[in-house]
Scaffold this motif. Structure first.
Motif, PDB file in Angstrom:
ATOM      1  N   ASP A   1      -9.611  -8.459   0.441  1.00 15.44           N
ATOM      2  CA  ASP A   1      -9.244  -9.627   1.245  1.00 15.44           C
ATOM      3  C   ASP A   1      -9.085  -9.324   2.722  1.00 15.44           C
ATOM      4  O   ASP A   1      -8.761 -10.193   3.518  1.00 15.44           O
TER       5      ASP A   1
ATOM      6  N   GLN B   1      -2.192 -10.906   6.448  1.00 20.17           N
ATOM      7  CA  GLN B   1      -3.215 -11.827   5.994  1.00 20.17           C
ATOM      8  C   GLN B   1      -3.663 -12.722   7.153  1.00 20.17           C
ATOM      9  O   GLN B   1      -2.865 -13.151   7.969  1.00 20.17           O
TER      10      GLN B   1
ATOM     11  N   GLY C   1       1.968  -5.404  -0.685  1.00 23.53           N
ATOM     12  CA  GLY C   1       2.214  -6.829  -0.765  1.00 23.53           C
ATOM     13  C   GLY C   1       0.924  -7.613  -0.817  1.00 23.53           C
ATOM     14  O   GLY C   1      -0.143  -7.113  -0.471  1.00 23.53           O
ATOM     15  N   ARG C   2       1.037  -8.848  -1.240  1.00 23.02           N
ATOM     16  CA  ARG C   2      -0.151  -9.703  -1.358  1.00 23.02           C
ATOM     17  C   ARG C   2      -0.664 -10.135   0.009  1.00 23.02           C
ATOM     18  O   ARG C   2      -1.869 -10.206   0.234  1.00 23.02           O
ATOM     19  N   THR C   3       0.256 -10.430   0.946  1.00 26.68           N
ATOM     20  CA  THR C   3      -0.153 -10.929   2.260  1.00 26.68           C
ATOM     21  C   THR C   3       0.286 -10.021   3.409  1.00 26.68           C
ATOM     22  O   THR C   3      -0.158 -10.214   4.540  1.00 26.68           O
TER      23      THR C   3
ATOM     24  N   GLU D   1       1.328  -5.770   4.305  1.00 26.26           N
ATOM     25  CA  GLU D   1       1.483  -4.378   3.880  1.00 26.26           C
ATOM     26  C   GLU D   1       1.912  -3.516   5.069  1.00 26.26           C
ATOM     27  O   GLU D   1       1.529  -3.779   6.213  1.00 26.26           O
TER      28      GLU D   1
ATOM     29  N   ARG E   1      -8.626  -3.129  -1.701  1.00 29.78           N
ATOM     30  CA  ARG E   1      -8.588  -4.577  -1.783  1.00 29.78           C
ATOM     31  C   ARG E   1      -9.751  -5.175  -1.002  1.00 29.78           C
ATOM     32  O   ARG E   1     -10.309  -4.540  -0.103  1.00 29.78           O
TER      33      ARG E   1
ATOM     34  N   ARG F   1      -7.616   0.659   3.051  1.00 29.71           N
ATOM     35  CA  ARG F   1      -7.475  -0.773   2.733  1.00 29.71           C
ATOM     36  C   ARG F   1      -8.712  -1.296   2.015  1.00 29.71           C
ATOM     37  O   ARG F   1      -8.603  -2.000   1.002  1.00 29.71           O
TER      38      ARG F   1
END
Length: 256
Positions: A50, A106, A80-82, A84, A48, A44
């Motif tokens: 975030d 998220q 996905g953006r928010t 996974e 990314r 992770r």
């Protein structure tokens, strides 16, 4: 000495601290679960910035693993953006041995909505020390410090910690370190002595509200056997500030 020594980018050698409770020639699977958790977090962090949090960890144990070199691979199943879904696999000599599927979510500030309908357990310093090697052999069990209040066979509250690093010369998160202790739960309040009944778990699933804080990991645990050869171990997980999640393990119950 750590539980694992890194011998390649994705390869790790288990040390004597990993030797198992059912069979000292095979691994206690607990440290391997920490290793898989660390692999998901490291993947992770490479992909990314975030910092999605691991909300659910679901492990399937496909078989025993020798105290030897294992390899890890990680794949994003649902990007996905928010949200996974990530899968990590631990293998030995080309054979898959443990699978992890982790949901990553998220973070948001929900302080005003916080509510936990789970009771706390007594603090580690308020429980007596207990030596798990009186029941179990193996290097992993010997590496754990346990403080326990036994209610009855199959029912106890206990705290576990270890001074042993998960991976040599590698910093790991508090969650990965805690994940390396989770699978101890099934053996800390036995319903039947393991010399008389085998009851290994074939999986382990944990749902988390927060990462554990501090060196102690707490368990409020019940071990249940059914009448048809199956059972489960159910735990509420704690850190020193209170409940942080729940965990279940499916058991195959095999009288001697």
């Amino acid at each position: 000495m750590a539980y694992f020594e890194r011998v390649g980018e994705c390869a790790f050698r288990a040390t004597g601290h990993v030797s198992g409770a059912w069979d000292p020639d095979t691994q206690h699977i607990a440290p391997a679960l920490g290793l898989l958790t660390h692999a998901v977090e490291a993947d992770r962090d490479r992909r990314r910035a975030d910092h999605l949090v691991l909300s659910r960890l679901s492990f399937d144990i496909l078989g025993t693993v020798p105290v030897d070199v294992v390899e890890i691979r990680v794949e994003v199943i649902r990007p996905g953006r928010t949200i996974e879904l990530v899968e990590a696999t631990l293998s030995h000599a080309g054979r898959d041995a443990v699978l992890l599927r982790a949901w990553l979510l998220q973070t948001r500030d929900t302080t005003g909505l916080r509510g936990i309908a789970l009771p706390a357990i007594a603090a580690p310093e308020d429980l007596p020390a207990w030596d798990p090697t009186t029941v179990w052999p193996g290097g992993f069990i010997a590496s754990a410090e346990v403080r326990r209040h036994q209610v009855e066979p199959g029912r106890a509250a206990f705290w576990v910690r270890t001074p042993i690093p998960l991976i040599d010369d590698t910093a790991v998160s508090r969650l990965a370190r805690a994940a390396g202790l989770l699978d101890i739960a099934n053996g800390m309040t036995v319903r039947a002595h393991p010399r008389e009944v085998a009851f290994p778990n074939v999986d382990l699933t944990v749902h988390l509200l927060a990462e554990p804080r501090g060196e102690w990991l707490g368990f409020d645990t019940a071990v249940c056997f059914g009448a048809g050869g199956t059972g489960f171990t159910s735990s509420v997980l704690h850190d020193v500030h209170g409940p942080i999640g729940t965990m279940t393990q499916a058991l195959t119950v095999r009288p001697g």
